[in-house]
Design an enzyme around this catalytic site. Structure first.
Site, PDB file in Angstrom:
ATOM      1  N   LYS A  12     125.160  47.324 -52.161  1.00 58.83           N
ATOM      2  CA  LYS A  12     125.649  46.261 -51.281  1.00 58.83           C
ATOM      3  C   LYS A  12     126.324  46.957 -50.103  1.00 58.83           C
ATOM      4  O   LYS A  12     127.352  47.628 -50.294  1.00 58.83           O
ATOM      5  CB  LYS A  12     126.698  45.397 -51.989  1.00 58.83           C
ATOM      6  CG  LYS A  12     126.151  44.475 -53.060  1.00 58.83           C
ATOM      7  CD  LYS A  12     127.285  43.688 -53.694  1.00 58.83           C
ATOM      8  CE  LYS A  12     126.764  42.843 -54.842  1.00 58.83           C
ATOM      9  NZ  LYS A  12     127.874  42.260 -55.625  1.00 58.83           N
ATOM     10  N   SER A  58     120.078  35.245 -58.439  1.00 57.67           N
ATOM     11  CA  SER A  58     121.209  35.414 -59.346  1.00 57.67           C
ATOM     12  C   SER A  58     121.654  34.039 -59.821  1.00 57.67           C
ATOM     13  O   SER A  58     122.017  33.186 -59.010  1.00 57.67           O
ATOM     14  CB  SER A  58     122.339  36.132 -58.592  1.00 57.67           C
ATOM     15  OG  SER A  58     123.497  36.212 -59.379  1.00 57.67           O
ATOM     16  N   ASP A  71     124.169  40.385 -65.383  1.00 59.40           N
ATOM     17  CA  ASP A  71     125.289  40.948 -64.608  1.00 59.40           C
ATOM     18  C   ASP A  71     126.592  40.464 -65.227  1.00 59.40           C
ATOM     19  O   ASP A  71     126.854  39.259 -65.280  1.00 59.40           O
ATOM     20  CB  ASP A  71     125.192  40.484 -63.145  1.00 59.40           C
ATOM     21  CG  ASP A  71     126.266  41.110 -62.250  1.00 59.40           C
ATOM     22  OD1 ASP A  71     127.073  41.931 -62.744  1.00 59.40           O
ATOM     23  OD2 ASP A  71     126.285  40.770 -61.051  1.00 59.40           O
ATOM     24  N   ASP A  92     127.371  48.218 -60.010  1.00 62.23           N
ATOM     25  CA  ASP A  92     127.623  47.471 -58.771  1.00 62.23           C
ATOM     26  C   ASP A  92     129.025  47.864 -58.298  1.00 62.23           C
ATOM     27  O   ASP A  92     129.178  48.815 -57.508  1.00 62.23           O
ATOM     28  CB  ASP A  92     127.488  45.957 -59.071  1.00 62.23           C
ATOM     29  CG  ASP A  92     127.902  45.045 -57.922  1.00 62.23           C
ATOM     30  OD1 ASP A  92     128.381  45.539 -56.892  1.00 62.23           O
ATOM     31  OD2 ASP A  92     127.754  43.800 -58.045  1.00 62.23           O
ATOM     32  N   ASN A 149     129.777  41.640 -64.270  1.00 66.78           N
ATOM     33  CA  ASN A 149     130.947  41.736 -63.384  1.00 66.78           C
ATOM     34  C   ASN A 149     132.208  42.205 -64.117  1.00 66.78           C
ATOM     35  O   ASN A 149     133.250  41.543 -64.044  1.00 66.78           O
ATOM     36  CB  ASN A 149     131.204  40.401 -62.667  1.00 66.78           C
ATOM     37  CG  ASN A 149     130.180  40.101 -61.597  1.00 66.78           C
ATOM     38  OD1 ASN A 149     129.352  39.192 -61.758  1.00 66.78           O
ATOM     39  ND2 ASN A 149     130.163  40.857 -60.521  1.00 66.78           N
ATOM     40  N   GLY A 161     123.734  41.148 -53.329  1.00 63.69           N
ATOM     41  CA  GLY A 161     124.069  40.103 -52.372  1.00 63.69           C
ATOM     42  C   GLY A 161     125.499  39.642 -52.576  1.00 63.69           C
ATOM     43  O   GLY A 161     126.093  39.867 -53.639  1.00 63.69           O
ATOM     44  N   LYS A 194     118.217  36.961 -62.562  1.00 63.37           N
ATOM     45  CA  LYS A 194     119.422  37.649 -63.041  1.00 63.37           C
ATOM     46  C   LYS A 194     120.375  36.599 -63.583  1.00 63.37           C
ATOM     47  O   LYS A 194     120.684  35.632 -62.891  1.00 63.37           O
ATOM     48  CB  LYS A 194     120.053  38.427 -61.882  1.00 63.37           C
ATOM     49  CG  LYS A 194     121.526  38.778 -62.024  1.00 63.37           C
ATOM     50  CD  LYS A 194     121.963  39.762 -60.946  1.00 63.37           C
ATOM     51  CE  LYS A 194     123.362  39.478 -60.434  1.00 63.37           C
ATOM     52  NZ  LYS A 194     123.766  40.415 -59.353  1.00 63.37           N
ATOM     53  N   LEU A 195     120.802  36.793 -64.822  1.00 65.25           N
ATOM     54  CA  LEU A 195     121.755  35.861 -65.423  1.00 65.25           C
ATOM     55  C   LEU A 195     123.143  36.475 -65.379  1.00 65.25           C
ATOM     56  O   LEU A 195     123.346  37.615 -65.816  1.00 65.25           O
ATOM     57  CB  LEU A 195     121.396  35.584 -66.890  1.00 65.25           C
ATOM     58  CG  LEU A 195     120.006  35.021 -67.192  1.00 65.25           C
ATOM     59  CD1 LEU A 195     119.882  34.753 -68.699  1.00 65.25           C
ATOM     60  CD2 LEU A 195     119.750  33.739 -66.399  1.00 65.25           C
ATOM     61  N   LYS A 196     124.113  35.698 -64.899  1.00 61.33           N
ATOM     62  CA  LYS A 196     125.499  36.126 -64.987  1.00 61.33           C
ATOM     63  C   LYS A 196     125.920  35.948 -66.440  1.00 61.33           C
ATOM     64  O   LYS A 196     125.616  34.909 -67.050  1.00 61.33           O
ATOM     65  CB  LYS A 196     126.369  35.250 -64.073  1.00 61.33           C
ATOM     66  CG  LYS A 196     126.144  35.520 -62.590  1.00 61.33           C
ATOM     67  CD  LYS A 196     126.688  36.883 -62.204  1.00 61.33           C
ATOM     68  CE  LYS A 196     126.808  37.034 -60.709  1.00 61.33           C
ATOM     69  NZ  LYS A 196     127.357  38.351 -60.337  1.00 61.33           N
ATOM     70  N   GLU A 229     124.038  44.960 -65.482  1.00 57.98           N
ATOM     71  CA  GLU A 229     124.814  45.341 -64.302  1.00 57.98           C
ATOM     72  C   GLU A 229     126.308  45.291 -64.604  1.00 57.98           C
ATOM     73  O   GLU A 229     126.799  44.284 -65.113  1.00 57.98           O
ATOM     74  CB  GLU A 229     124.434  44.365 -63.176  1.00 57.98           C
ATOM     75  CG  GLU A 229     125.067  44.616 -61.829  1.00 57.98           C
ATOM     76  CD  GLU A 229     124.613  43.575 -60.795  1.00 57.98           C
ATOM     77  OE1 GLU A 229     123.633  42.843 -61.040  1.00 57.98           O
ATOM     78  OE2 GLU A 229     125.261  43.490 -59.739  1.00 57.98           O
TER      79      GLU A 229
HETATM   80  O1  OSB Z   1     128.133  40.740 -58.701  1.00 55.14           O
HETATM   81  O2  OSB Z   1     126.297  40.703 -57.689  1.00 55.14           O
HETATM   82  C1  OSB Z   1     127.428  40.235 -57.851  1.00 55.14           C
HETATM   83  C2  OSB Z   1     127.888  37.134 -55.662  1.00 55.14           C
HETATM   84  C3  OSB Z   1     129.179  37.330 -55.217  1.00 55.14           C
HETATM   85  C4  OSB Z   1     129.885  38.415 -55.652  1.00 55.14           C
HETATM   86  C5  OSB Z   1     129.298  39.333 -56.543  1.00 55.14           C
HETATM   87  C6  OSB Z   1     127.991  39.151 -56.978  1.00 55.14           C
HETATM   88  C7  OSB Z   1     127.297  38.012 -56.548  1.00 55.14           C
HETATM   89  C8  OSB Z   1     125.955  37.670 -57.025  1.00 55.14           C
HETATM   90  C9  OSB Z   1     125.108  36.773 -56.141  1.00 55.14           C
HETATM   91  O3  OSB Z   1     125.494  38.009 -58.091  1.00 55.14           O
HETATM   92  C10 OSB Z   1     124.225  37.556 -55.253  1.00 55.14           C
HETATM   93  C11 OSB Z   1     123.610  36.706 -54.155  1.00 55.14           C
HETATM   94  O4  OSB Z   1     122.691  35.950 -54.440  1.00 55.14           O
HETATM   95  O5  OSB Z   1     124.061  36.828 -52.998  1.00 55.14           O
HETATM   96 MG    MG Z   2     127.005  42.365 -59.529  1.00 51.15          MG
END
Ligand code: OSB
Ligand code: MG
Length: 368
Positions: A263, A135, A189, A239, A191, A291, A161-163, A214
């Protein structure tokens, strides 16, 4: 099994590089570890709450409080300790799934260690190695992003995976596709950073052949995701919205997602995570293991979960070095783009006592 008590360890581990998302920037991982002490031996749990309630409503100090005030006393009063009963006993309290998950994980680890069985075996793993994705946080610019992605691909990560967030979405995806080609497994992702009014904008990601997007919309907007899924061709993955097997079944029924990020912390534990896997598998919905920047403790259990048959997409289960210069356990190392599933009793790893002592800021004993 009988519970003697739970030791809460507040740990602060610096990250190798700042991790920026639409909900903030992490420079260190502040987390809670649980050492569950029983008459059959001890077990370890990792609580995935973050310091601030920005990803989820739970947060580290809140998790410590609910464990101390309600969860540990309730479990202590419930008679013989059995991991399969933990969720049922704690169900009298609403929410707090991350805190509950950590306690259940510690009890399950103690139980399995005492019986000499591994998490992988208990959960139903069918592989001894799992492919690893990574990520990638929001960067200051495209050159920095391309350097980071190039580094991860060189290391062998099999999926990127790109935020994303408004202002950092189509261009970074285009830049990564132009530089690294169409073969790279790529997903994004958000969020919860968008609304349904952004549907036309998000459809601009359609030409890039992403594996999935995501959690584009807010946690409670499951119906919105179902609408969005009809307006874009990128598969929608949830998620934040998936907090139980029940919510997974409802999201699938509504057409809100065609992929699920599992998760264990977010859904109340590894046993509920397995149920979600089972529900998704029965519906032909692929899942992958998310994660929360775990240490080797949480990572060990996540990698075991990711070895179940329905985990057909690479997870955010990266190697220890992606997060920490020194992990709390022996490091998880990437080999041919995969991590080894621990085979030893319980989660199969233990924290190094010296390393743990060096990063522990506070310890608290919660007697049974
Ligand atoms: O949205 O998946 C998520 C990390 C912290 C909180 C939320 C997320 C994430 C990640 C990183 O995307 C995942 C990892 O490498 O642990
Ligand atoms: Mg996520």
């Amino acid at each position: 099994m009988k519970l003697n008590g739970v030791e809460l360890l507040h740990v602060s581990l610096p990250l190798v590089s700042p991790f920026r998302t639409s909900f903030g920037t992490q420079v260190a991982r502040d987390l809670l570890l649980l050492r569950v002490d029983t008459d059959a031996g001890e077990g370890w749990g990792e609580c995935v709450t973050m310091a601030d309630p920005r990803y989820s409503s739970e947060y580290v100090a809140g998790a410590a409080d609910v464990l101390r005030r309600f969860l540990v006393p309730e479990l202590a009063a419930a008679g013989p300790l059995d991991a399969t009963r933990v969720a049922e006993v704690l169900a009298v309290f609403k929410g707090h799934r991350m805190a509950k998950a950590a306690l259940e994980m510690g009890v399950l680890d103690a139980e399995l260690r005492a019986e000499g069985r591994s998490f992988a075996r208990e959960l139903g793993a069918v592989r001894d190695r799992v492919p690893a994705g990574v990520s990638v946080g929001i960067m200051d610019g495209l050159p920095q992003l391309l350097d980071a992605v190039a580094g991860y691909l060189d290391e062998g990560y099999v999926r990127i995976k790109l935020k994303i967030e408004p202002g950092w979405d189509v261009e970074p995806v285009r830049a990564v596709r132009e530089r690294f080609g169409d073969e790279v497994l790529l997903q994004v992702d958000a969020n919860t950073a968008y609304t349904l009014a952004d549907a036309r904008h998000l459809a601009r990601l359609d030409p890039f052949d992403l594996l999935l997007i995501e959690q584009p919309l807010e946690e409670e907007d499951v119906v919105g995701h179902a609408h969005l899924a009809k307006l874009i061709s990128t598969p929608v993955c949830l998620d934040e919205s998936i907090v139980s097997a029940q919510s997974a079944a409802a999201a699938i029924e509504l057409g809100a997602c065609s992929v699920v990020n599992i998760k264990p912390g977010r859904v109340g534990g590894y046993l509920e995570a397995r149920r979600i896997h089972d529900v998704c598998r029965a519906h032909g919905v692929p899942v992958w293991c998310g994660g929360m920047l775990e240490t080797g403790i949480g990572r060990a259990a996540n990698v075991a979960l990711a070895a179940l048959p329905g985990f057909t997409l690479p997870g955010d289960t990266s190697a220890s070095s992606r997060y920490y210069t020194t992990d709390l356990t022996d490091p998880f190392v990437l080999e041919d783009g995969t991590l080894a599933v621990p085979e030893g009793p319980g989660i199969g790893v233990t924290p190094d006592p010296d390393r743990l002592a060096a990063v522990t800021t506070h310890r608290e004993w919660l007697p049974a």
